[in-house]
Motif scaffolding. Structure first.
Motif, PDB file in Angstrom:
ATOM      1  N   ASN A 147     -13.998  -2.138  -0.353  1.00 38.41           N
ATOM      2  CA  ASN A 147     -14.648  -1.277  -1.608  1.00 38.41           C
ATOM      3  C   ASN A 147     -13.992  -0.053  -1.754  1.00 38.41           C
ATOM      4  O   ASN A 147     -14.462   0.606  -2.346  1.00 38.41           O
ATOM      5  N   ALA A 148     -13.175   0.108  -0.637  1.00 31.05           N
ATOM      6  CA  ALA A 148     -12.671   1.727  -0.517  1.00 31.05           C
ATOM      7  C   ALA A 148     -11.530   2.052  -1.099  1.00 31.05           C
ATOM      8  O   ALA A 148     -10.272   1.257  -1.094  1.00 31.05           O
ATOM      9  N   MET A 149     -11.414   3.292  -1.408  1.00 30.56           N
ATOM     10  CA  MET A 149      -9.913   3.844  -1.926  1.00 30.56           C
ATOM     11  C   MET A 149      -9.858   4.972  -1.162  1.00 30.56           C
ATOM     12  O   MET A 149     -10.832   5.981  -0.800  1.00 30.56           O
ATOM     13  N   VAL A 150      -8.574   5.196  -0.156  1.00 25.84           N
ATOM     14  CA  VAL A 150      -8.289   6.328   0.653  1.00 25.84           C
ATOM     15  C   VAL A 150      -7.291   6.971   0.014  1.00 25.84           C
ATOM     16  O   VAL A 150      -6.165   6.459  -0.356  1.00 25.84           O
ATOM     17  N   LEU A 151      -7.571   8.316  -0.626  1.00 23.85           N
ATOM     18  CA  LEU A 151      -6.739   9.108  -1.154  1.00 23.85           C
ATOM     19  C   LEU A 151      -6.346  10.323  -0.045  1.00 23.85           C
ATOM     20  O   LEU A 151      -7.028  11.128   0.084  1.00 23.85           O
ATOM     21  N   ARG A 152      -5.055  10.323   0.442  1.00 22.58           N
ATOM     22  CA  ARG A 152      -4.713  11.320   1.449  1.00 22.58           C
ATOM     23  C   ARG A 152      -3.957  12.260   0.462  1.00 22.58           C
ATOM     24  O   ARG A 152      -3.151  12.199  -0.425  1.00 22.58           O
ATOM     25  N   VAL A 153      -4.539  13.574   0.740  1.00 21.45           N
ATOM     26  CA  VAL A 153      -3.966  14.698   0.132  1.00 21.45           C
ATOM     27  C   VAL A 153      -3.134  15.715   1.105  1.00 21.45           C
ATOM     28  O   VAL A 153      -3.637  15.931   2.240  1.00 21.45           O
ATOM     29  N   SER A 154      -2.194  16.585   0.360  1.00 22.85           N
ATOM     30  CA  SER A 154      -1.489  17.580   1.373  1.00 22.85           C
ATOM     31  C   SER A 154      -2.333  18.603   0.825  1.00 22.85           C
ATOM     32  O   SER A 154      -3.637  18.563   0.484  1.00 22.85           O
ATOM     33  N   LEU A 205      -9.199   7.568 -10.392  1.00 23.19           N
ATOM     34  CA  LEU A 205      -9.217   6.108  -9.276  1.00 23.19           C
ATOM     35  C   LEU A 205     -10.491   5.679  -9.187  1.00 23.19           C
ATOM     36  O   LEU A 205     -10.684   4.453  -9.195  1.00 23.19           O
ATOM     37  N   LEU A 206     -11.699   6.462  -9.184  1.00 21.04           N
ATOM     38  CA  LEU A 206     -12.844   5.938  -9.165  1.00 21.04           C
ATOM     39  C   LEU A 206     -13.196   4.986 -10.414  1.00 21.04           C
ATOM     40  O   LEU A 206     -13.759   3.945 -10.273  1.00 21.04           O
ATOM     41  N   ARG A 207     -13.021   5.603 -11.506  1.00 17.36           N
ATOM     42  CA  ARG A 207     -13.288   4.946 -12.793  1.00 17.36           C
ATOM     43  C   ARG A 207     -12.441   3.777 -13.045  1.00 17.36           C
ATOM     44  O   ARG A 207     -12.905   2.800 -13.697  1.00 17.36           O
ATOM     45  N   ALA A 208     -11.261   3.701 -12.407  1.00 13.61           N
ATOM     46  CA  ALA A 208     -10.398   2.507 -12.435  1.00 13.61           C
ATOM     47  C   ALA A 208     -10.793   1.457 -11.489  1.00 13.61           C
ATOM     48  O   ALA A 208     -10.375   0.213 -11.461  1.00 13.61           O
ATOM     49  N   GLY A 209     -11.656   2.029 -10.401  1.00 14.89           N
ATOM     50  CA  GLY A 209     -11.999   0.862  -9.654  1.00 14.89           C
ATOM     51  C   GLY A 209     -10.822   0.621  -8.432  1.00 14.89           C
ATOM     52  O   GLY A 209     -10.985  -0.553  -7.791  1.00 14.89           O
ATOM     53  N   ARG A 210      -9.998   1.420  -8.207  1.00 11.70           N
ATOM     54  CA  ARG A 210      -8.823   1.211  -7.250  1.00 11.70           C
ATOM     55  C   ARG A 210      -9.477   1.509  -5.652  1.00 11.70           C
ATOM     56  O   ARG A 210     -10.500   1.804  -5.272  1.00 11.70           O
ATOM     57  N   THR A 211      -8.532   0.347  -5.084  1.00 14.51           N
ATOM     58  CA  THR A 211      -8.876   0.253  -3.626  1.00 14.51           C
ATOM     59  C   THR A 211      -7.489   0.426  -2.982  1.00 14.51           C
ATOM     60  O   THR A 211      -6.534   0.390  -3.566  1.00 14.51           O
ATOM     61  N   ASP A 268       3.045   3.679 -10.870  1.00 13.74           N
ATOM     62  CA  ASP A 268       2.548   2.293 -11.367  1.00 13.74           C
ATOM     63  C   ASP A 268       1.355   2.412 -11.919  1.00 13.74           C
ATOM     64  O   ASP A 268       0.844   1.281 -12.084  1.00 13.74           O
ATOM     65  N   LEU A 269       0.505   3.351 -11.715  1.00 14.05           N
ATOM     66  CA  LEU A 269      -0.871   3.439 -11.856  1.00 14.05           C
ATOM     67  C   LEU A 269      -1.394   3.959 -13.249  1.00 14.05           C
ATOM     68  O   LEU A 269      -1.190   5.084 -13.588  1.00 14.05           O
ATOM     69  N   PRO A 270      -1.804   3.176 -14.272  1.00 12.84           N
ATOM     70  CA  PRO A 270      -2.004   3.525 -15.822  1.00 12.84           C
ATOM     71  C   PRO A 270      -2.757   4.744 -15.842  1.00 12.84           C
ATOM     72  O   PRO A 270      -2.891   5.606 -16.778  1.00 12.84           O
ATOM     73  N   GLU A 271      -3.714   4.647 -15.035  1.00 11.91           N
ATOM     74  CA  GLU A 271      -5.018   5.610 -15.105  1.00 11.91           C
ATOM     75  C   GLU A 271      -4.550   7.150 -14.543  1.00 11.91           C
ATOM     76  O   GLU A 271      -5.049   8.195 -14.808  1.00 11.91           O
ATOM     77  N   LEU A 272      -3.304   7.205 -14.083  1.00  7.85           N
ATOM     78  CA  LEU A 272      -2.793   8.365 -13.615  1.00  7.85           C
ATOM     79  C   LEU A 272      -1.772   8.912 -14.625  1.00  7.85           C
ATOM     80  O   LEU A 272      -1.210  10.073 -14.331  1.00  7.85           O
TER      81      LEU A 272
END
Length: 306
Positions: A147-154, A205-211, A268-272
């Motif tokens: 159920n997790a999305m990992v967003l790695r940021v610089s 990303l949270l609103r789109a439910g991405r993992t 490729d992610l429309p929410e972005l």
């Protein structure tokens, strides 16, 4: 439920509220960053499993954003066990407490060794330091929930005069304004990303439910020395205080040489769509009035942040 109340956590909470939602910041100590103003706070030590369970039970959040510290990479290198307890053990406790709720973990470029100029999502991880190892442990634990999305940021930047550990932009501006030397490594490369871009991506990303795993870096690969010069020119400040240095002789010694990220998935992610990160010149322009006045910028309307 935003686990972490530093500058970035405060901005994430503000973004959620700007979109019409509610947010609560959770951390061991009350927030000091002005970015947290207006967002409720609740005390939480992620190393305490019972406390995590109680926090989720009482707050009843729809989702969790995990962006807690310690994030001082030099400190983590000297206190590797404490860093692992906060990030690794903390992830175990939060995963159990979440009980299937979506989780977004904001992670780091330090999960890579820094031997390549930039890293995408498909590149093999090999942490450069204790901080990277602790964050990678947290990533794996949370991703195992499904159920997790990992967003790695610089390297995340913004104007943060009240934070516990100001980011590089803030440090540079203070030194330049005061005429104090600014140590700027010529051999440490980053893809700096504006804090508001990180907050916007997190909410989308949270609103789109991405993992899964996604990378967010700014559009430019710059040495800290180059970046410091761009900050000075963008703000009309004297570049004289900027001192070129080798990374080994600075506080950045334990960072990977190339702390740079790019994404193989984001396009490729429309929410972005419409949320492309800005370059450092645009970031400086957005922060200029606050940085030169020493104040926190007024929040822009939600539609202007997109």
């Amino acid at each position: 439920m935003v686990v972490g109340s530093g500058y970035l956590g405060g901005r994430v909470g503000a973004r959620m509220r700007a979109l019409g939602g509610r947010a609560v910041l959770c951390s061991r100590r009350p927030p000091t960053a002005r970015s947290a103003d207006g967002t409720p706070w609740s005390e939480l030590d992620v190393r305490d499993g019972r406390a995590c369970a109680e926090a989720v039970r009482s707050l009843a959040p729809d989702a969790l954003v995990v962006v807690h510290g310690p994030s001082d990479i030099t400190w983590c290198e000297r206190h590797a066990n404490e860093a692992m307890a906060a990030h690794g053990t903390g992830a175990v406790n939060l995963a159990a407490a979440a009980a299937g709720r979506p989780i977004l973990l904001i992670s780091t470029d330090n999960v890579f060794p820094g031997t390549r100029s930039s890293y995408g999502e498909s590149d093999r991880v090999a942490p450069a330091n204790a901080y990277g190892r602790a964050k990678l442990a947290g990533e794996r634990i949370l991703l195992d929930t499904g159920n997790a999305m990992v967003l790695r940021v610089s390297l995340v930047y913004g104007w943060d005069p009240d934070g516990h550990r100001p980011n590089y932009f803030t440090t540079c501006v203070r030194g330049l304004r005061d005429g104090r030397p600014v140590a700027a490594p010529t051999d440490h490369w980053n893809t700096p990303v504006l804090v508001d871009d990180v907050a916007a991506w997190s909410a989308a990303l949270l609103r789109a439910g991405r993992t899964g795993v996604l990378h967010l870096g700014g559009p430019e690969r710059l040495s800290r020395y180059e970046w410091a010069g761009r900050i000075a020119r963008g703000l009309g400040l004297d570049e004289g205080p900027i001192r070129p240095a080798g990374k080994a002789g600075t506080a950045y010694a334990c960072r990977p040489d190339n702390a740079c990220l790019h994404s193989e998935r984001a396009a490729d992610l429309p929410e972005l769509a419409g949320l492309r990160p800005v370059d450092v010149d645009e970031g400086t322009r957005r922060l200029a009035s606050a940085a030169l006045a020493g104040a926190t910028p007024e929040p822009r309307p939600a539609e202007d942040r997109l």
